[in-house]
Design a protein around this motif. Structure first.
Motif, PDB file in Angstrom:
ATOM      1  N   LEU A   1       0.809  -1.193  -0.012  1.00 20.08           N
ATOM      2  CA  LEU A   1      -0.117   0.048   0.077  1.00 20.08           C
ATOM      3  C   LEU A   1       0.899   1.292   0.098  1.00 20.08           C
ATOM      4  N   ALA A   2       1.947   1.056   0.679  1.00 16.29           N
ATOM      5  CA  ALA A   2       2.927   2.140   0.665  1.00 16.29           C
ATOM      6  C   ALA A   2       3.393   2.740  -0.788  1.00 16.29           C
ATOM      7  N   ARG A   3       3.342   2.065  -1.682  1.00 13.07           N
ATOM      8  CA  ARG A   3       3.605   2.279  -3.037  1.00 13.07           C
ATOM      9  C   ARG A   3       2.755   3.095  -3.591  1.00 13.07           C
ATOM     10  N   SER A   4       1.515   3.160  -3.173  1.00 11.73           N
ATOM     11  CA  SER A   4       0.664   4.198  -3.452  1.00 11.73           C
ATOM     12  C   SER A   4       0.507   5.436  -2.652  1.00 11.73           C
ATOM     13  N   HIS A   5       1.266   5.622  -1.887  1.00 10.32           N
ATOM     14  CA  HIS A   5       1.537   6.899  -1.037  1.00 10.32           C
ATOM     15  C   HIS A   5       1.280   8.279  -1.896  1.00 10.32           C
ATOM     16  N   ALA A   6       2.109   8.434  -2.884  1.00 10.26           N
ATOM     17  CA  ALA A   6       2.023   9.481  -3.805  1.00 10.26           C
ATOM     18  C   ALA A   6       0.669   9.880  -4.117  1.00 10.26           C
ATOM     19  N   ARG A   7       0.139   8.817  -4.761  1.00  8.93           N
ATOM     20  CA  ARG A   7      -1.491   9.048  -5.231  1.00  8.93           C
ATOM     21  C   ARG A   7      -2.291   9.334  -4.060  1.00  8.93           C
ATOM     22  N   LEU A   8      -2.176   8.778  -3.047  1.00  7.07           N
ATOM     23  CA  LEU A   8      -3.140   8.854  -1.783  1.00  7.07           C
ATOM     24  C   LEU A   8      -2.932  10.326  -1.436  1.00  7.07           C
ATOM     25  N   ARG A   9      -1.544  10.756  -1.474  1.00 10.20           N
ATOM     26  CA  ARG A   9      -1.409  12.105  -0.870  1.00 10.20           C
ATOM     27  C   ARG A   9      -2.247  13.206  -1.921  1.00 10.20           C
ATOM     28  N   ARG A  10      -2.027  12.868  -2.984  1.00 16.08           N
ATOM     29  CA  ARG A  10      -2.653  13.682  -4.034  1.00 16.08           C
ATOM     30  C   ARG A  10      -4.339  13.809  -3.831  1.00 16.08           C
ATOM     31  N   THR A  11      -5.060  12.507  -3.547  1.00 14.55           N
ATOM     32  CA  THR A  11      -6.056  12.519  -3.644  1.00 14.55           C
ATOM     33  C   THR A  11      -6.547  13.089  -2.261  1.00 14.55           C
ATOM     34  N   VAL A  12      -5.884  12.816  -1.185  1.00 10.68           N
ATOM     35  CA  VAL A  12      -6.542  13.399   0.088  1.00 10.68           C
ATOM     36  C   VAL A  12      -6.273  15.076   0.215  1.00 10.68           C
ATOM     37  N   GLY A  13      -5.171  15.434  -0.402  1.00  8.77           N
ATOM     38  CA  GLY A  13      -4.892  16.758  -0.551  1.00  8.77           C
ATOM     39  C   GLY A  13      -6.074  17.579  -1.390  1.00  8.77           C
ATOM     40  N   ALA A  14      -6.696  17.029  -2.410  1.00  5.78           N
ATOM     41  CA  ALA A  14      -7.777  17.388  -3.165  1.00  5.78           C
ATOM     42  C   ALA A  14      -9.046  17.344  -2.512  1.00  5.78           C
ATOM     43  N   LEU A  15      -9.347  16.459  -1.426  1.00  5.28           N
ATOM     44  CA  LEU A  15     -10.371  16.625  -0.746  1.00  5.28           C
ATOM     45  C   LEU A  15     -10.254  17.494   0.350  1.00  5.28           C
ATOM     46  N   ALA A  16      -9.067  17.841   0.756  1.00  3.30           N
ATOM     47  CA  ALA A  16      -8.892  18.809   1.782  1.00  3.30           C
ATOM     48  C   ALA A  16      -8.898  20.151   1.358  1.00  3.30           C
ATOM     49  N   ARG A  17      -8.568  20.281  -0.038  1.00  2.13           N
ATOM     50  CA  ARG A  17      -9.125  21.665  -0.659  1.00  2.13           C
ATOM     51  C   ARG A  17     -10.336  21.773  -0.756  1.00  2.13           C
ATOM     52  N   LEU A  18     -11.361  20.937  -1.181  1.00  4.76           N
ATOM     53  CA  LEU A  18     -12.686  20.941  -1.249  1.00  4.76           C
ATOM     54  C   LEU A  18     -13.332  21.333   0.036  1.00  4.76           C
ATOM     55  N   ASP A  19     -12.840  20.590   1.121  1.00  5.32           N
ATOM     56  CA  ASP A  19     -13.608  20.641   2.250  1.00  5.32           C
ATOM     57  C   ASP A  19     -13.368  22.564   2.908  1.00  5.32           C
ATOM     58  N   CYS A  20     -11.925  22.756   2.448  1.00  9.20           N
ATOM     59  CA  CYS A  20     -11.612  23.960   2.933  1.00  9.20           C
ATOM     60  C   CYS A  20     -12.451  25.275   1.990  1.00  9.20           C
ATOM     61  N   TRP A  21     -12.771  24.970   0.710  1.00  8.54           N
ATOM     62  CA  TRP A  21     -13.472  25.969  -0.129  1.00  8.54           C
ATOM     63  C   TRP A  21     -15.065  25.700   0.209  1.00  8.54           C
ATOM     64  N   LEU A  22     -15.384  24.790   0.590  1.00 14.22           N
ATOM     65  CA  LEU A  22     -16.813  24.440   0.800  1.00 14.22           C
ATOM     66  C   LEU A  22     -17.246  25.186   2.062  1.00 14.22           C
ATOM     67  N   SER A  23     -16.296  25.111   3.105  1.00 17.77           N
ATOM     68  CA  SER A  23     -16.249  25.797   4.418  1.00 17.77           C
ATOM     69  C   SER A  23     -16.250  27.164   4.200  1.00 17.77           C
ATOM     70  N   LEU A  24     -15.536  27.661   3.496  1.00 18.06           N
ATOM     71  CA  LEU A  24     -15.522  29.552   3.000  1.00 18.06           C
ATOM     72  C   LEU A  24     -16.862  29.770   2.282  1.00 18.06           C
ATOM     73  N   ALA A  25     -17.218  29.019   1.473  1.00 16.31           N
ATOM     74  CA  ALA A  25     -18.742  29.065   0.969  1.00 16.31           C
ATOM     75  C   ALA A  25     -19.814  29.024   1.751  1.00 16.31           C
ATOM     76  N   GLU A  26     -19.782  27.926   2.631  1.00 13.30           N
ATOM     77  CA  GLU A  26     -21.122  27.957   3.584  1.00 13.30           C
ATOM     78  C   GLU A  26     -21.210  29.122   4.547  1.00 13.30           C
ATOM     79  N   VAL A  27     -19.850  29.494   4.967  1.00 17.73           N
ATOM     80  CA  VAL A  27     -19.933  30.780   5.940  1.00 17.73           C
ATOM     81  C   VAL A  27     -20.185  32.035   5.084  1.00 17.73           C
ATOM     82  N   ALA A  28     -19.859  32.133   3.979  1.00 17.60           N
ATOM     83  CA  ALA A  28     -20.080  33.295   3.194  1.00 17.60           C
ATOM     84  C   ALA A  28     -21.653  33.407   3.045  1.00 17.60           C
TER      85      ALA A  28
END
Length: 902
Positions: A546-573
């Motif tokens: 599974l560790a061989r997929s770490h780079a792909r996993l990091r990109r995916t969780v990074g994208a999910l984190a950005r979505l969560d952050c932007w959705l937070s800013l939008a809902e507060v707005a």
């Protein structure tokens, strides 16, 4: 002479003298000697003693093995290092071998129970370059940092021109839990030591920061011949700091190195510069004050106001975003486009929200896989989170915003890794005692089936023996000492078969074994050992796969984190009626109906009084007159001056992180640096009084602000006498308007300063509107043009609850007071725009000598005071008091002259 056990402990402790040694004995971790006294004090444990032979009794304190992380977390939070010493050989005859398996330090903890979910834990390193022989200060400084819980690794370097403020500003953003420095820097007399206040320092050997060996160490770690691909080939001090981190982690917790697969060199000039004073004054991520008992005021920060995130990784990203506002307009517009689409499309928010809810901390879970430390429960949580990725990809399919499209492209569901986890990992809820599922490994399944047959035989033995012996009360049992046994009660002992072998006498009877039972027991125990060993080996291999997929996993969780952050800013707005700011490359600042985001969020439905702000572009040629660059705001305490200053700065900050802002309309000329001098505090650790600290911070602002900066100053000059304070405040305003040209909001009680707006074309005077009714002040919270003519201090004191006789006496004394100190000169000193800061004293002195040239000193002072009076603005009472004051001074002057002639 120490016993062997004592000598073993002392040998291990000698290798970790700067750590508290948790020494495994049985089911406890024991601490001895001074370490025991320390943890007994810090953790409120009972201090006992242990004997290691004649005359060798040492202090002892311990904690249970299962609770070591809880206790260690408390020690690490207090700045201690904890070395975990485990048994590394099986118990048996002779001394059990022990070794330190990991060292927990404030910057390297990765255990989930020891980490704050919503913020990073950074380990930083600072490398100091060679000193300039003229100034004695470093020519350059390098910084590196790592978040070991996720594997983020980065470095930066600054030249002498940026020091020390750039380094201090970046450390303020990071707030590292632990900072590595060389022994030379750690000395009390090292000039750079003050730059690193108040961070926890860990000292490394000086050669750990040697640039050439550092370059070799990093190349070896990454398996490359050059660091050019990482952007730090020409940054020797940044490289040295990064290599010091590698060396340190290798020593304290080597498995973490597997996470550090990349290194990012970055330039802080791409961010709005904010130092610790600004972050504290604006309460960006931490409240400025603590409530009784040391607890923080929950929610009283910009971060808490904007945080509607659904995942820990999204919450951490929002925090990083607020601490790193951008100066790149294109990048900000791209981010704002993403937030705007989420704001405008309710259906999009409604589809995304449940997909992010309960997603968990996939970022840290992925990192634990790379460390080889993830447990089955964590793997299954990761698989569950990855299972939502296809639905998120589908939801974003019709989004128009570029950033949302790019995020969608990065969302790799990692189906192979997810399927492997689902197929291989046993559900802990099934309580099989194994890590892997049936069907994953044929060899493991064969061992499990064999052990199952043996257990079934043992389970059936009780019935068979009852039938064979006729003893209905016969039982088959198991304990750790004797293994499996057959128990017969005392009245039935005469019926025991001859093949039973007696093993133990108990109060109610005897326990026996048979040769066949012992054979099956051996088979069962051997099978369990083989099952456990193979289960562990296969699970470790699974983690490696599974560790061989770490780079792909990091990109995916990074994208999910950005979505969560932007959705937070939008809902507060949406919830708080924020609007999209218009960004500009000029230096204008226009806010219509601006509101303080944090205070508004705490009003619980009560309307916040909105106010406007207008500062012009310095180079706007459409203006016939000089552009307005500074607002001078007067008014009493409690009227809202500080709130207004902070809200303008927070709106600018929010715009430059890509957030909507609390205003009806806002046009923000991008800010390069944000300065704040707000509130009264001291820094006694550095020997700075309240006023001295105020002057130090003000001096820094005057020397470093640019026309693109935003400066907020609150009550400059209030820490000294009225005369001194008024003079300093006036000089600061003149400097900011005439030389610096920075966008400035200056709040003051010195309402006399408002007269400067008549002579400084870039300054406009404003006041907090106050209404009086029956002698009581009513603060309307509105900012209106003009100047305040009263400070309303007595009314505020009355509102604060001072006894009535005190406020009445104060009111009487106020009516009899002398006129306030006059301005030094109604016409400000004509600073040259390109005047050097070091020449300001000569300009002021020349102006002072020019006024009243040829007069004696006493006469010149009287003439200066008289010339400074604004007869149009002065009240009759102030004029009478002023005339009395001038007469008294003149009489004193004449008396001195008569004595000199006598």
């Amino acid at each position: 002479m120490p016993t062997p056990a004592r000598r073993q402990y002392l040998d291990i402790k000698a290798r970790y003298p700067d750590a508290l040694l948790a020494y495994n004995i049985g089911d406890f971790y024991e601490f001895f000697d001074h370490d025991a006294e320390t943890i007994a004090r810090e953790l409120h444990l009972t201090l006992t003693a242990r004997s290691f032979g004649p005359g060798e009794v040492v202090p002892l304190a311990g904690v249970p093995m299962h609770a070591i992380e809880v206790y260690a977390a408390r020690l690490v939070a207090r700045g201690y290092r904890v070395a975990i010493c485990d048994q590394v050989s099986p118990p048996g005859r002779g001394l059990v071998q022990r070794a330190v398996t990991r060292v927990l330090t404030p910057g390297t903890v990765v255990e989930p129970g020891m980490l704050a979910p919503a913020r990073e834990t950074y380990l930083a390193a600072v490398a100091i370059g060679r000193r300039d022989p003229t100034t004695g200060l470093p020519r350059a400084v390098g910084l590196a940092w790592v978040d070991a819980s996720v594997g983020a690794f980065a470095c930066a370097q600054w030249s002498a021109d940026d020091l020390p403020h750039a380094l201090q500003a970046e450390l303020a953003r990071l707030s590292p839990a632990e900072t590595l420095v060389s022994a030379a820097v750690a000395r009390d007399d090292a000039p750079e030591r003050a730059w690193l206040h108040p961070y926890t320092l860990s000292v490394c050997p000086d050669d750990a920061f040697e640039p050439e060996s550092a370059r070799i160490r990093l190349c070896r770690h990454f398996g490359v011949a050059t660091l050019a691909a990482y952007g730090c080939e020409r940054l020797p001090l940044a490289t040295a700091a990064a290599a010091a981190i590698i060396q340190y982690i290798e020593r304290v917790n080597a498995p973490l190195l597997a996470l550090l697969s990349d290194l990012r060199a970055y330039d802080t000039h791409g961010y709005v510069e904010m130092d610790a004073h600004v972050l504290r004054a604006l309460e960006v991520v931490e409240p400025a004050h603590a409530v009784e008992g040391g607890a923080s005021q929950q929610g009283a920060t910009l971060l808490a106001t904007l945080d509607a995130t659904r995942t820990p990784m999204g919450a951490r990203l929002l925090r990083r975003t607020l601490l790193h506002p951008l100066r790149d307009r294109a990048a900000l517009e791209t981010r704002l486009d993403a937030v705007a689409e989420l704001v405008e499309r309710l259906s999009l928010r409604q589809r995304l929200a449940p997909l992010l809810d309960g997603l968990g901390d996939l970022e840290r879970l992925a990192a634990r896989i790379a460390q080889g430390a993830a447990v089955p429960r964590e793997l299954l949580a990761l698989a569950s989170g990855l299972g939502r990725a296809p639905a998120v990809v589908e939801t974003l399919a019709d989004c128009a915003a570029t950033a949302l499209g790019e995020t969608r492209a990065e969302l790799d569901p990692c189906a192979d890794a997810r399927d492997l986890i689902v197929r291989a990992v046993a559900d802990p809820a099934e309580a099989t005692g194994r890590l892997l599922r049936a069907g994953y490994s044929a060899d493991l399944d064969a061992l499990v089936d064999g052990a199952s047959e043996t257990r079934q035989w043992i389970a059936a033995l009780e019935g068979l023996e009852r039938e064979r012996t006729g003893i209905r009360s016969l039982k088959v049992g198991y304990n750790k000492v004797f293994g499996y046994y057959i128990e017969v009660t005392r009245p039935n002992l005469a019926r025991v078969p001859s093949d039973y072998q007696r093993r133990q006498t108990i109060a109610t009877g005897e326990r026996f074994v048979t040769a066949e039972l012992k054979e099956h027991e051996a088979q069962a125990l051997h099978a369990e050992e083989r099952i456990a060993a193979l289960d562990g080996e296969l699970y470790a291999a699974l983690l490696a796969e599974l560790a061989r997929s770490h780079a792909r996993l990091r990109r995916t969780v990074g994208a999910l984190a950005r979505l969560d952050c932007w959705l937070s800013l939008a809902e507060v707005a949406v919830a708080r009626r924020y609007t999209r700011p218009r960004l500009a490359d000029d230096s204008a600042l226009e806010i219509v109906g601006g509101r303080h985001p944090v205070i508004e969020a705490t009003l619980d439905g009560v309307e916040f009084i909105a106010n406007d702000t207008r500062l012009d572009d310095l180079d706007d040629l459409a203006h016939d007159d000089e552009p307005t660059r500074a607002m001078l705001l007067t008014g009493p305490n409690m009227a809202g001056k500080s709130t207004y200053l902070r809200q303008v700065a927070l709106i600018a900050l929010m715009a430059q992180v890509g957030s909507f802002v609390p205003a009806a309309r806002a046009r923000i000329g991008l800010v390069d640096r944000l300065f704040a001098r707000v509130g009264a505090e001291d820094d006694l650790a550095r020997g700075l009084s309240t006023f001295m600290l105020e002057m130090v911070e003000t001096a820094f602002i005057l020397r470093h602000a640019t026309p693109r900066s935003l400066v907020i100053l609150d009550e400059v000059g209030r820490g000294t006498s009225s005369a001194d304070g008024l003079a300093i405040a006036q000089a600061v305003i003149e400097r900011l308007c005439s030389v610096t040209g920075a966008r400035t909001l200056f709040a003051t009680h010195y309402h006399e300063l408002a007269r400067l707006a008549e002579t400084l074309p870039r300054l406009s005077a404003w006041r907090m509107e106050v209404a009086e009714r029956d002698g009581q002040a009513m603060f309307l919270r509105r900012v209106v043009p003009g100047a305040s003519d009263h400070s309303y201090g007595v009314q505020v004191a009355r509102m604060a609850g001072l006894p009535a006789d005190v406020t009445a006496r104060a009111a009487a004394l106020l009516s009899q007071r002398l006129a306030p100190p006059a301005l030094v000169a109604e016409r400000p000193i004509a600073y040259a725009r390109d005047a050097a800061a070091d020449g300001a004293d000569e300009v002021v002195e020349a102006e002072r000598l020019r006024i009243g040239d040829g007069l004696a000193s006493e006469e010149r002072e009287l003439a200066l005071a008289l010339a400074s009076v604004n007869l149009v603005a002065v009240t009759p009472l102030e004029a009478l008091n002023l005339l009395f004051s001038l007469q008294q001074r003149a009489r004193v002057s004449l008396g001195m002259a008569d004595r000199e002639r006598g």
